[in-house]
Design an enzyme around this catalytic site. Structure first.
Site, PDB file in Angstrom:
ATOM      1  CB  SER A  17      -1.009  -0.004   1.086  1.00  0.00           C
ATOM      2  OG  SER A  17      -1.784  -0.965   0.851  1.00  0.00           O
ATOM      3  CE  LYS A  66      -8.752  -6.043   4.820  1.00  0.00           C
ATOM      4  NZ  LYS A  66      -9.164  -6.513   3.470  1.00  0.00           N
ATOM      5  CB  ALA A 129     -17.506 -18.756   4.307  1.00  0.00           C
ATOM      6  NE  ARG A 153     -10.675 -25.666   6.317  1.00  0.00           N
ATOM      7  CZ  ARG A 153      -9.619 -25.057   6.636  1.00  0.00           C
ATOM      8  NH1 ARG A 153      -8.378 -25.691   6.397  1.00  0.00           N
ATOM      9  NH2 ARG A 153      -9.451 -23.837   7.511  1.00  0.00           N
ATOM     10  CE  LYS A 157     -15.819 -19.241   8.915  1.00  0.00           C
ATOM     11  NZ  LYS A 157     -14.259 -19.474   9.104  1.00  0.00           N
ATOM     12  CE1 TYR A 217      -1.141  -8.759  -3.203  1.00  0.00           C
ATOM     13  CE2 TYR A 217       1.230  -9.180  -4.013  1.00  0.00           C
ATOM     14  CZ  TYR A 217       0.271  -8.588  -3.191  1.00  0.00           C
ATOM     15  OH  TYR A 217       0.901  -7.543  -2.170  1.00  0.00           O
ATOM     16  N   GLY A 239      -4.686 -11.536  -7.593  1.00  0.00           N
ATOM     17  CA  GLY A 239      -5.443 -10.401  -6.982  1.00  0.00           C
ATOM     18  C   GLY A 239      -4.506  -8.986  -7.080  1.00  0.00           C
TER      19      GLY A 239
HETATM   20  P1  ATR Z   1      -9.747 -13.921   5.650  1.00  0.00           P
HETATM   21  O1  ATR Z   1      -9.922 -12.673   6.220  1.00  0.00           O
HETATM   22  O2  ATR Z   1      -8.311 -13.908   4.746  1.00  0.00           O
HETATM   23  O3  ATR Z   1     -10.938 -14.445   4.775  1.00  0.00           O
HETATM   24  P2  ATR Z   1     -10.421 -15.880   7.654  1.00  0.00           P
HETATM   25  O4  ATR Z   1     -11.472 -15.039   7.871  1.00  0.00           O
HETATM   26  O5  ATR Z   1      -9.492 -16.594   8.583  1.00  0.00           O
HETATM   27  O6  ATR Z   1      -9.164 -15.094   6.590  1.00  0.00           O
HETATM   28  O7  ATR Z   1     -10.903 -17.049   6.637  1.00  0.00           O
HETATM   29  C1  ATR Z   1      -9.949 -17.762   5.861  1.00  0.00           C
HETATM   30  C2  ATR Z   1     -10.648 -18.604   4.735  1.00  0.00           C
HETATM   31  O8  ATR Z   1     -10.086 -19.358   4.349  1.00  0.00           O
HETATM   32  C3  ATR Z   1     -11.876 -19.261   5.375  1.00  0.00           C
HETATM   33  O9  ATR Z   1     -13.056 -19.705   4.408  1.00  0.00           O
HETATM   34  C4  ATR Z   1     -11.366 -20.873   5.534  1.00  0.00           C
HETATM   35  O10 ATR Z   1     -12.125 -22.024   5.882  1.00  0.00           O
HETATM   36  P3  ATR Z   1     -12.883 -22.523   7.062  1.00  0.00           P
HETATM   37  O11 ATR Z   1     -13.832 -21.429   7.287  1.00  0.00           O
HETATM   38  O12 ATR Z   1     -13.335 -23.771   6.945  1.00  0.00           O
HETATM   39  O13 ATR Z   1     -11.765 -22.174   8.161  1.00  0.00           O
HETATM   40  C5  ATR Z   1     -10.371 -20.716   4.393  1.00  0.00           C
HETATM   41  N1  ATR Z   1      -9.217 -21.844   4.350  1.00  0.00           N
HETATM   42  C6  ATR Z   1      -8.098 -21.647   4.979  1.00  0.00           C
HETATM   43  N2  ATR Z   1      -6.983 -22.673   4.869  1.00  0.00           N
HETATM   44  C7  ATR Z   1      -7.838 -23.494   4.030  1.00  0.00           C
HETATM   45  C8  ATR Z   1      -7.329 -24.677   3.175  1.00  0.00           C
HETATM   46  N3  ATR Z   1      -6.174 -25.130   3.597  1.00  0.00           N
HETATM   47  N4  ATR Z   1      -8.529 -25.188   2.393  1.00  0.00           N
HETATM   48  C9  ATR Z   1      -9.684 -24.719   2.281  1.00  0.00           C
HETATM   49  N5  ATR Z   1     -10.015 -23.384   2.924  1.00  0.00           N
HETATM   50  C10 ATR Z   1      -9.191 -23.014   3.694  1.00  0.00           C
END
Ligand code: ATR
Length: 277
Positions: A17, A66, A129, A153, A157, A217, A239
């Site tokens: 940024s 955030k 999600a 996953r 959610k 990215y 991204g």
């Molecule tokens: P962000 O703010 O980056 O979205 P987050 O709120 O912690 O971070 O969400 C991470 C997302 O990546 C979630 O959707 C998570 O899935 P879960 O809700 O089941 O935890 C997903 N995620 C993280 N690692 C993953 C993996 N190895 N395979 C699939 N989904 C993954």
């Protein structure tokens, strides 16, 4: 008089940024200074207040603050209110903090304007999600896709998120095993790519002429970008464009001037190649 801005997060050292906003400042001829502030947990709100009192004009907010920024803001834009996340705070003369979320505008502009990928009438699959996905849902749905399926996953959610945005219509959610049929656009909003992993996607879920988009990215193609190419995506994008476009929207909110994003994106891509960290 220099106008001061900053991005708050933790970690923040690798944030692009400051570079992006410095380039925007140079391009638009304004005296802009933009720093990066690493806030310790519990100290985010206080750090932002101190920046405001010191004369800052506004700030960006990234992981993991955030949602705290959403709580801190005195007023919220429609997108930020629904996303329950703020990535841009604008400070008024009287010290009022207005919270915005420009992430969704960023991805929609990158898709539609930079890459000519229309969203209207398209079948979209959105993976994840978490906060990243929640932040982009409203602008994506307002672009009037034929359908938008959120797969996560943790299925519950995705279902909750679809419920929260139900009034926009055409949105549903479930687990990866519930992915059914073909999609014109598959967007990865999971953190899996960062770990070099891929969400488990059924073979053939990308339609002919479909595109893939990773909200993450990196210098080298992410695991998801590589997957998209292997599926024969018409375009398999990362991204970086979303990052530059969300920044441009923040810059516009603060300064009322819309910078040109294409040269900044090209420069960033070049710098990322030269210095991959
Ligand atoms: P962000 O703010 O980056 O979205 P987050 O709120 O912690 O971070 O969400 C991470 C997302 O990546 C979630 O959707 C998570 O899935 P879960 O809700 O089941 O935890 C997903 N995620 C993280 N690692 C993953 C993996 N190895 N395979 C699939 N989904 C993954």
């Amino acid at each position: 008089m220099v106008d001061n801005y900053a991005v708050f997060g933790n970690p923040i050292a690798h944030s692009k940024s400051p570079r992006i906003h410095t380039l925007f400042g140079e391009q638009t001829g304004g005296a802009v200074e933009y720093g990066a502030i690493c806030s310790e947990p519990e100290e985010f709100a206080q750090d932002v207040m101190m920046f405001l009192v010191a004369g800052g004009k506004g700030c960006n907010v990234t992981v993991p603050y955030k949602q705290e920024a959403w709580e801190l803001a005195d007023e919220l834009s429609d997108y930020a209110a629904r996303a329950k996340a703020v990535n841009t705070l604008a400070f008024s003369e009287d010290g009022t903090m207005v919270g915005y979320n420009t992430d969704g505008i960023g991805i929609v502009r990158d898709l539609q304007q930079n890459h000519s990928i229309a969203l209207q009438g398209k079948r979209i699959l959105l993976l994840g999600a978490g906060g990243a996905v929640r932040g982009v849902l409203q602008p994506l749905l307002e672009a009037q896709p034929a359908s938008l399926f959120i797969a996560n996953r943790t299925a519950s959610k995705a279902l909750e998120l679809a419920q929260d945005f139900a009034e926009f219509g055409k949105v549903s959610g479930g687990g990866f095993a519930d992915i059914d049929g073909q999609f014109d656009l598959i967007i990865n909003g999971t953190a899996a790519s960062l770990q070099g992993e891929l969400p488990p996607l059924p073979a053939g879920c990308l339609a002919a002429d479909g595109c893939t988009y990773d909200m993450m990215y990196s210098a080298k193609p992410t695991a998801f970008v590589t997957w998209g190419r292997a599926q024969g995506a018409a375009q398999s994008l990362d991204g970086l464009g979303m990052l530059v476009e969300q920044a441009a929207e923040a810059f516009f909110i603060w300064r009322g001037v819309r910078p040109s994003t294409a040269p900044v994106l090209a420069q960033l891509r070049e710098e990322l190649k030269r210095n991959p960290s």
